[in-house]
Design a protein around this motif. Sequence first.
Motif, PDB file in Angstrom:
ATOM      1  N   PHE A 124       0.838  -1.207   0.000  1.00 33.70           N
ATOM      2  CA  PHE A 124       0.000   0.000   0.000  1.00 33.70           C
ATOM      3  C   PHE A 124       0.868   1.251   0.000  1.00 33.70           C
ATOM      4  CE2 PHE A 124      -3.457  -2.502   2.473  1.00 33.70           C
ATOM      5  CZ  PHE A 124      -3.923  -3.057   1.291  1.00 33.70           C
ATOM      6  N   LEU A 125       1.915   1.264   0.825  1.00 34.81           N
ATOM      7  CA  LEU A 125       2.788   2.433   0.908  1.00 34.81           C
ATOM      8  C   LEU A 125       3.574   2.624  -0.391  1.00 34.81           C
ATOM      9  CD1 LEU A 125       4.039   2.153   4.588  1.00 34.81           C
ATOM     10  CD2 LEU A 125       2.473   3.843   3.672  1.00 34.81           C
ATOM     11  N   LYS A 126       3.989   1.522  -1.018  1.00 34.95           N
ATOM     12  CA  LYS A 126       4.709   1.617  -2.294  1.00 34.95           C
ATOM     13  C   LYS A 126       3.816   2.204  -3.382  1.00 34.95           C
ATOM     14  CE  LYS A 126       8.031  -2.090  -1.499  1.00 34.95           C
ATOM     15  NZ  LYS A 126       8.269  -3.535  -1.670  1.00 34.95           N
ATOM     16  N   GLU A 127       2.509   1.909  -3.319  1.00 37.29           N
ATOM     17  CA  GLU A 127       1.555   2.444  -4.296  1.00 37.29           C
ATOM     18  C   GLU A 127       1.276   3.925  -4.055  1.00 37.29           C
ATOM     19  OE1 GLU A 127      -1.968   0.037  -3.881  1.00 37.29           O
ATOM     20  OE2 GLU A 127      -0.911  -1.766  -4.495  1.00 37.29           O
ATOM     21  N   GLY A 128       1.720   4.436  -2.901  1.00 41.78           N
ATOM     22  CA  GLY A 128       1.504   5.854  -2.592  1.00 41.78           C
ATOM     23  C   GLY A 128       0.263   6.116  -1.764  1.00 41.78           C
ATOM     24  N   ALA A 129      -0.353   5.062  -1.223  1.00 39.75           N
ATOM     25  CA  ALA A 129      -1.553   5.237  -0.399  1.00 39.75           C
ATOM     26  C   ALA A 129      -1.150   5.463   1.056  1.00 39.75           C
ATOM     27  CB  ALA A 129      -2.441   4.004  -0.502  1.00 39.75           C
ATOM     28  N   LYS A 130      -1.990   6.175   1.791  1.00 37.53           N
ATOM     29  CA  LYS A 130      -1.772   6.317   3.229  1.00 37.53           C
ATOM     30  C   LYS A 130      -2.249   5.030   3.887  1.00 37.53           C
ATOM     31  CE  LYS A 130      -2.088  11.167   4.435  1.00 37.53           C
ATOM     32  NZ  LYS A 130      -2.814  12.152   5.230  1.00 37.53           N
ATOM     33  N   LEU A 131      -1.709   4.748   5.047  1.00 37.71           N
ATOM     34  CA  LEU A 131      -2.065   3.514   5.737  1.00 37.71           C
ATOM     35  C   LEU A 131      -2.677   3.843   7.090  1.00 37.71           C
ATOM     36  CD1 LEU A 131      -1.795   0.376   5.698  1.00 37.71           C
ATOM     37  CD2 LEU A 131       0.332   0.694   6.934  1.00 37.71           C
ATOM     38  N   LYS A 132      -3.835   3.246   7.345  1.00 38.03           N
ATOM     39  CA  LYS A 132      -4.482   3.386   8.647  1.00 38.03           C
ATOM     40  C   LYS A 132      -4.443   1.992   9.262  1.00 38.03           C
ATOM     41  CE  LYS A 132      -8.901   4.789  10.653  1.00 38.03           C
ATOM     42  NZ  LYS A 132     -10.233   5.312  10.290  1.00 38.03           N
ATOM     43  N   ALA A 133      -3.545   1.821  10.223  1.00 37.37           N
ATOM     44  CA  ALA A 133      -3.429   0.513  10.886  1.00 37.37           C
ATOM     45  C   ALA A 133      -4.136   0.628  12.222  1.00 37.37           C
ATOM     46  CB  ALA A 133      -1.957   0.168  11.092  1.00 37.37           C
ATOM     47  N   TYR A 134      -4.948  -0.378  12.550  1.00 34.66           N
ATOM     48  CA  TYR A 134      -5.609  -0.313  13.845  1.00 34.66           C
ATOM     49  C   TYR A 134      -5.768  -1.694  14.459  1.00 34.66           C
ATOM     50  CZ  TYR A 134     -10.037  -1.420  11.409  1.00 34.66           C
ATOM     51  OH  TYR A 134     -11.021  -1.996  10.660  1.00 34.66           O
ATOM     52  N   VAL A 135      -5.784  -1.674  15.774  1.00 35.40           N
ATOM     53  CA  VAL A 135      -6.032  -2.890  16.552  1.00 35.40           C
ATOM     54  C   VAL A 135      -7.451  -2.760  17.076  1.00 35.40           C
ATOM     55  CG1 VAL A 135      -5.338  -4.263  18.539  1.00 35.40           C
ATOM     56  CG2 VAL A 135      -3.606  -3.052  17.216  1.00 35.40           C
ATOM     57  N   PHE A 136      -8.265  -3.783  16.804  1.00 34.09           N
ATOM     58  CA  PHE A 136      -9.653  -3.764  17.250  1.00 34.09           C
ATOM     59  C   PHE A 136      -9.783  -4.641  18.490  1.00 34.09           C
ATOM     60  CE2 PHE A 136     -14.117  -5.087  17.134  1.00 34.09           C
ATOM     61  CZ  PHE A 136     -14.723  -3.856  17.030  1.00 34.09           C
ATOM     62  N   PHE A 137     -10.284  -4.054  19.567  1.00 33.38           N
ATOM     63  CA  PHE A 137     -10.443  -4.800  20.816  1.00 33.38           C
ATOM     64  C   PHE A 137     -11.895  -5.238  20.952  1.00 33.38           C
ATOM     65  CE2 PHE A 137      -6.983  -1.756  21.490  1.00 33.38           C
ATOM     66  CZ  PHE A 137      -5.974  -2.618  21.890  1.00 33.38           C
ATOM     67  N   LYS A 138     -12.094  -6.597  20.979  1.00 33.94           N
ATOM     68  CA  LYS A 138     -13.442  -7.141  21.126  1.00 33.94           C
ATOM     69  C   LYS A 138     -13.684  -7.476  22.588  1.00 33.94           C
ATOM     70  CE  LYS A 138     -13.917  -9.759  17.074  1.00 33.94           C
ATOM     71  NZ  LYS A 138     -13.637 -11.095  16.670  1.00 33.94           N
ATOM     72  N   GLY A 139     -14.833  -7.086  23.080  1.00 37.82           N
ATOM     73  CA  GLY A 139     -15.221  -7.478  24.432  1.00 37.82           C
ATOM     74  C   GLY A 139     -14.192  -7.106  25.478  1.00 37.82           C
ATOM     75  N   ARG A 140     -13.730  -8.125  26.218  1.00 39.08           N
ATOM     76  CA  ARG A 140     -12.823  -7.880  27.339  1.00 39.08           C
ATOM     77  C   ARG A 140     -11.364  -7.760  26.904  1.00 39.08           C
ATOM     78  NH1 ARG A 140     -14.299 -10.075  32.894  1.00 39.08           N
ATOM     79  NH2 ARG A 140     -12.323  -9.027  33.093  1.00 39.08           N
ATOM     80  N   SER A 141     -11.086  -7.945  25.604  1.00 40.17           N
ATOM     81  CA  SER A 141      -9.689  -7.886  25.138  1.00 40.17           C
ATOM     82  C   SER A 141      -9.092  -6.485  25.316  1.00 40.17           C
ATOM     83  CB  SER A 141      -9.588  -8.324  23.676  1.00 40.17           C
ATOM     84  OG  SER A 141     -10.230  -7.393  22.832  1.00 40.17           O
TER      85      SER A 141
END
Length: 184
Positions: A124-141
């Motif tokens: 994605f970065l090589k293509e020139g796109a911005k990257l939105k990385a996220y960690v999703f916390f489910k429930g008690r995680s």
Amino acid sequence: MAKRFHHRRRGPRREPQEDKHKINEKINYPKLRVVGEDVEPAIYSTKEALKIALDRGLDLVVITEKADPPVAKVIDYKKFLYDQKKKQKEIAQKAQKTVVKEIRFGPNTDDHDYEFKRKHAENFLKEGAKLKAYVFFKGRSIVFKDKGEILLLRLAQDLEDLGKVESLPKLEGKRMIMMIAPKK
């Protein structure tokens, strides 16, 4: 009771288009500073300047009204408009739209999944796109938010050759989000 029919116009109402520039007979200044190809740059009366332009089969176009006297150029008006449109098109193409690609992790993402997603992020970065990385916390995680932050920082470190971190990991509701922009 008779029905009345109303005739409706189709499409937008078009006003006659006004020229953006004052040209030829529409120029209402007594004197002009005239420039152009094969023209001696000097101050002429509008009548003289118009004659110079018409003798060459060209148009007289006011370029700067704020000057004293206003500046007019002897040019082919249609070609001038075409070139202007072409320039605007080029500017619009250069102002590329930024694409944002997302990559989602869980707080307990294992190494194999992490590597797989890291490769996608690199592309994605090589293509020139911005990257939105996220960690999703489910429930008690949500109790593993430090794990999520470590994961995102590891990703930022692995991608530092290709992109720079725009925003460090921060928790928004059930997501911990980090933005990475491609390096030029």
